[in-house]
Design an enzyme around this catalytic site. Sequence first.
Site, PDB file in Angstrom:
ATOM      1  CG  ASP A  64      18.213  -2.808  15.356  1.00 29.15           C
ATOM      2  OD1 ASP A  64      18.880  -1.853  15.790  1.00 29.15           O
ATOM      3  OD2 ASP A  64      16.984  -2.868  15.407  1.00 29.15           O
ATOM      4  CD  GLU A  76      24.598  -1.122   8.443  1.00 30.31           C
ATOM      5  OE1 GLU A  76      25.600  -0.694   7.881  1.00 30.31           O
ATOM      6  OE2 GLU A  76      23.641  -0.406   8.807  1.00 30.31           O
ATOM      7  CG  ASP A  94      22.574  -7.662  16.082  1.00 26.87           C
ATOM      8  OD1 ASP A  94      22.918  -6.982  17.071  1.00 26.87           O
ATOM      9  OD2 ASP A  94      21.408  -8.016  15.863  1.00 26.87           O
ATOM     10  CB  SER A 108      25.550  16.175  49.725  1.00 36.06           C
ATOM     11  OG  SER A 108      25.840  16.866  50.903  1.00 36.06           O
ATOM     12  CD  GLU A 147      24.283  21.645  36.024  1.00 39.59           C
ATOM     13  OE1 GLU A 147      24.294  20.568  36.666  1.00 39.59           O
ATOM     14  OE2 GLU A 147      25.277  22.376  35.900  1.00 39.59           O
ATOM     15  CE  LYS A 155      19.368  17.445  44.488  1.00 41.84           C
ATOM     16  NZ  LYS A 155      19.169  16.034  44.657  1.00 41.84           N
ATOM     17  CG  ASP A 182      14.923  11.303  42.617  1.00 43.23           C
ATOM     18  OD1 ASP A 182      15.877  11.059  43.393  1.00 43.23           O
ATOM     19  OD2 ASP A 182      13.740  11.175  42.941  1.00 43.23           O
ATOM     20  NE  ARG A 222      27.397  12.240  47.944  1.00 41.13           N
ATOM     21  CZ  ARG A 222      27.329  12.288  49.265  1.00 41.13           C
ATOM     22  NH1 ARG A 222      26.927  11.240  49.942  1.00 41.13           N
ATOM     23  NH2 ARG A 222      27.664  13.381  49.916  1.00 41.13           N
ATOM     24  CD  GLU A 276      22.006  11.371  40.550  1.00 40.67           C
ATOM     25  OE1 GLU A 276      23.135  11.889  40.713  1.00 40.67           O
ATOM     26  OE2 GLU A 276      21.200  11.201  41.485  1.00 40.67           O
ATOM     27  CE1 TYR A 293      26.592  15.468  39.688  1.00 41.15           C
ATOM     28  CE2 TYR A 293      24.664  14.415  38.732  1.00 41.15           C
ATOM     29  CZ  TYR A 293      25.596  14.516  39.751  1.00 41.15           C
ATOM     30  OH  TYR A 293      25.528  13.672  40.818  1.00 41.15           O
ATOM     31  CE  LYS A 323      25.786  21.705  39.610  1.00 40.01           C
ATOM     32  NZ  LYS A 323      26.238  20.605  38.761  1.00 40.01           N
ATOM     33  CE  LYS A 325      16.213  17.986  47.128  1.00 44.99           C
ATOM     34  NZ  LYS A 325      15.792  17.091  48.147  1.00 44.99           N
ATOM     35  CB  CYS A 328     -14.201 -11.669  34.675  1.00 39.63           C
ATOM     36  SG  CYS A 328     -13.998 -10.286  33.545  1.00 39.63           S
ATOM     37  CB  CYS A 352     -17.385 -11.770  30.873  1.00 38.24           C
ATOM     38  SG  CYS A 352     -15.917 -12.671  31.395  1.00 38.24           S
ATOM     39  CB  CYS A 383     -10.873 -12.494  32.695  1.00 37.95           C
ATOM     40  SG  CYS A 383     -12.284 -13.064  31.714  1.00 37.95           S
ATOM     41  CB  CYS A 387     -13.724 -11.235  28.609  1.00 34.84           C
ATOM     42  SG  CYS A 387     -13.965  -9.926  29.806  1.00 34.84           S
TER      43      CYS A 387
HETATM   44  S1  IVH Z   1      26.127  18.768  41.621  1.00 30.30           S
HETATM   45  C1  IVH Z   1      28.624  20.228  43.884  1.00 30.30           C
HETATM   46  N1  IVH Z   1      24.301  18.573  39.754  1.00 30.30           N
HETATM   47  O1  IVH Z   1      22.057  15.500  43.869  1.00 30.30           O
HETATM   48  C2  IVH Z   1      27.608  19.376  44.356  1.00 30.30           C
HETATM   49  N2  IVH Z   1      24.177  17.100  41.618  1.00 30.30           N
HETATM   50  O2  IVH Z   1      21.703  16.329  46.678  1.00 30.30           O
HETATM   51  C3  IVH Z   1      27.628  18.047  43.712  1.00 30.30           C
HETATM   52  N3  IVH Z   1      22.334  15.486  41.519  1.00 30.30           N
HETATM   53  O3  IVH Z   1      24.817  13.828  45.233  1.00 30.30           O
HETATM   54  C4  IVH Z   1      26.408  17.708  43.001  1.00 30.30           C
HETATM   55  N4  IVH Z   1      21.542  16.142  39.564  1.00 30.30           N
HETATM   56  O4  IVH Z   1      23.730  12.841  43.163  1.00 30.30           O
HETATM   57  C5  IVH Z   1      24.747  18.109  40.927  1.00 30.30           C
HETATM   58  N5  IVH Z   1      22.784  18.477  38.007  1.00 30.30           N
HETATM   59  C6  IVH Z   1      23.220  17.998  39.181  1.00 30.30           C
HETATM   60  C7  IVH Z   1      22.595  16.933  39.861  1.00 30.30           C
HETATM   61  C8  IVH Z   1      23.102  16.507  41.080  1.00 30.30           C
HETATM   62  C9  IVH Z   1      21.412  15.284  40.571  1.00 30.30           C
HETATM   63  C10 IVH Z   1      22.435  14.715  42.783  1.00 30.30           C
HETATM   64  C11 IVH Z   1      23.812  14.233  43.078  1.00 30.30           C
HETATM   65  C12 IVH Z   1      24.144  14.759  44.452  1.00 30.30           C
HETATM   66  C13 IVH Z   1      22.798  15.085  44.996  1.00 30.30           C
HETATM   67  C14 IVH Z   1      22.905  16.177  46.022  1.00 30.30           C
END
Ligand code: IVH
Length: 675
Positions: free
Chosen positions: A35, A37, A39, A84, A116, A118, A120, A139, A176, A228, A295, A320, A414, A417, A432, A437
């Site tokens: 760290d 270095e 800095d 989406s 892959e 997904k 969140d 988006r 993401e 992704y 995919k 999901k 508390c 105690c 407390c 305690c």
């Molecule tokens: S592909 C071709 N890959 O999920 C479709 N999306 O419900 C484009 N997300 O808006 C998305 N991980 O924000 C893709 N490995 C992943 C993902 C991913 C998370 C999100 C992304 C998208 C949403 C769709």
Amino acid sequence: MSPRPELAARAATLREQIERANHEYYVLDTPSRSDVEYDRLLRELQTLEREHPELRTPDSPTMRVGAEPQGQLSKHTHLAPMLSLGNAFADDELTAWEERMVRIAGDGARAGYNVELKIDGAAVSLTYRDGMLVTAATRGNGTIGEEVTPNVRTVRDVPLRLRGSGFPALFEVRGEIYMPFDRFEAMNEERGAAGEPLFANPRNAAAGALRQLDPAITASRPLRFFGYSAATPSGASLPVEAQSALLDALEAWGIPVAPHHRRCAALEEVFAMAHEIEHRTRAELNFAIDGIVVKADSLALQEELGVVGGREPRWAIARKFAPDIAVTRLLSIEVNVGRTGAINPYAMLEPVEIGGATVKLATLHNEELIRTKDLRVGDWVQVKRAGEVIPQIIAPLPERRDGSERPWMMPSTCPSCATPVEREADVVATYCPNVGCPGRRLEGLAHFVSRGAMDIRGLSYARIEQLIEAELVRDAADLYVLTAEQLMQLERFAAKSAAQLVAAIEESKAQPLSRLLNALGIRHVGTGAAQLLARHFGSMRALMDATEDEILAVRGVGATIAHAVIGYLGDPAGRDLVARLERLGLTMTEATAAASGGALAGSTVVLTGTLPTLTRPQATERIERAGGRITSSVSKSTTFVVSGESAGGKLEKARALGVEIIDEAELLRRLGPEK
Ligand code: IVH
């Protein structure tokens, strides 16, 4: 006047070194610079740019922070729509999805899938022009998003300039922005202690941080990025033919890619992988996922299958996971006292199964949260379990109330105690104030001996309680004077278990400073901060002598931590405990590799290719422990290169420069037997 060319060259070198350090630290997780270095490099570059503003470039790491707050976010039109995904909630829905692809594209549609995680978080699109990050946008409605470039620049694992070559001249990387669980929890803890409102979950925290008007706020939130997919302007194409290859390419260009992606030849393999991720992998991840994405791997096939209604691609689907939410009764609200004295309420629930586990308890954080959610004892509540996070109450269901529900009040004393509790003005937590305690002592000792701290095996919660009750132990230092004879007087201790425990306590004296700093239970100092401090200062003495500003100068250490460290080490009680631990022979230093005079002390080593037995982090760790330093590119100052299978350009460079090249076997010989 234009600056001297050597200054421009120096600035370029510094930028390159700093960004490489960022990449190693945040993406590869194998830092090669200390760290201090880091800095030093950053400060030198800042000074250079301040004195010669014409040397500043948009990809300079000094530009990650420092942009002015904006009045409002402006709009950005995506190069291609951000799509989406359709959802599948069961395996047969994936089969139906495959059948639909086959109806359109024939049997060739079953040509293999890329699976892959997904993530969140919050979707963003990063525009790179000639390898430089020029725009980042949310988006939005898929076609037009909001521009959040200054904010995304503060996300340390987003490259401001791509590495390597072969990327399109203009393209967008989609991915993401997310917040790791551990960082999220720590942030919420700090916010709670500072009386600020808490975030409900990492996704909200990430999305909120992304859309701040002031990038300085975004910079203070621990955001990360996973890429992704990629989009090119119409007419242009990507230099790869499959999604799986695209992920590899993104990685080679320096974009972090989420782990656990795999190509599956057939749907059966996808089912198995979905099961594995939902029931095993998910619990080990440090970030939230809400499913997997399947995919069609071939980009040509994707093209052929196209998009439905301009929104959802036919070639991808989200599988999901069962939501980790259940509805149950809030039976009562209890409180316990933590090691800092904070009184924490928690919920006792009617037992309910969520994601395969029975949940009886949920955290409630503090009184404020109970009030804002208007939780009443007797309520029906929605409960959630996300990954490793402790169950949480999402909200009550007021429509199910029958009038028998009762509001809850924080007790005035508390629970351990019976000392009257205190509540600082403007702070949500209730404390407390009694440092003696027993409840606080118990929690403090349980933390001291825990795995990430001194790691003393055999000292369970019940045993610590026993030791406190028998008045053998009041604080951590007392553990180190316990004798087997004393322990054998206690119930449930036999000669063997007593001797084992004394030995385990003795062994823990060798734990490095970073463990001890974590173990002390200084507010806001967890594993991460403890490591940063230990590595930076090297010894307890140096840390105790440091000023608040000097602590604040440690990379990754913020004002809250610096203040808490000064508060603890400046307090007579804190100093006294540390002094006693020192006298008892605990390690008060961090073995910085160079100082240990190991077999590779002073060597600079480059790893390339895949080694036959050691993973890259393992090799890095062993080399560093032996005093060597890892760098990512070969130069005249490289001592030797360790070459494995499919080593590439680095090997050629080493040959050209006449740098020694060795294989793993030779490396192991030089490292000597593992200690
Ligand atoms: S592909 C071709 N890959 O999920 C479709 N999306 O419900 C484009 N997300 O808006 C998305 N991980 O924000 C893709 N490995 C992943 C993902 C991913 C998370 C999100 C992304 C998208 C949403 C769709």
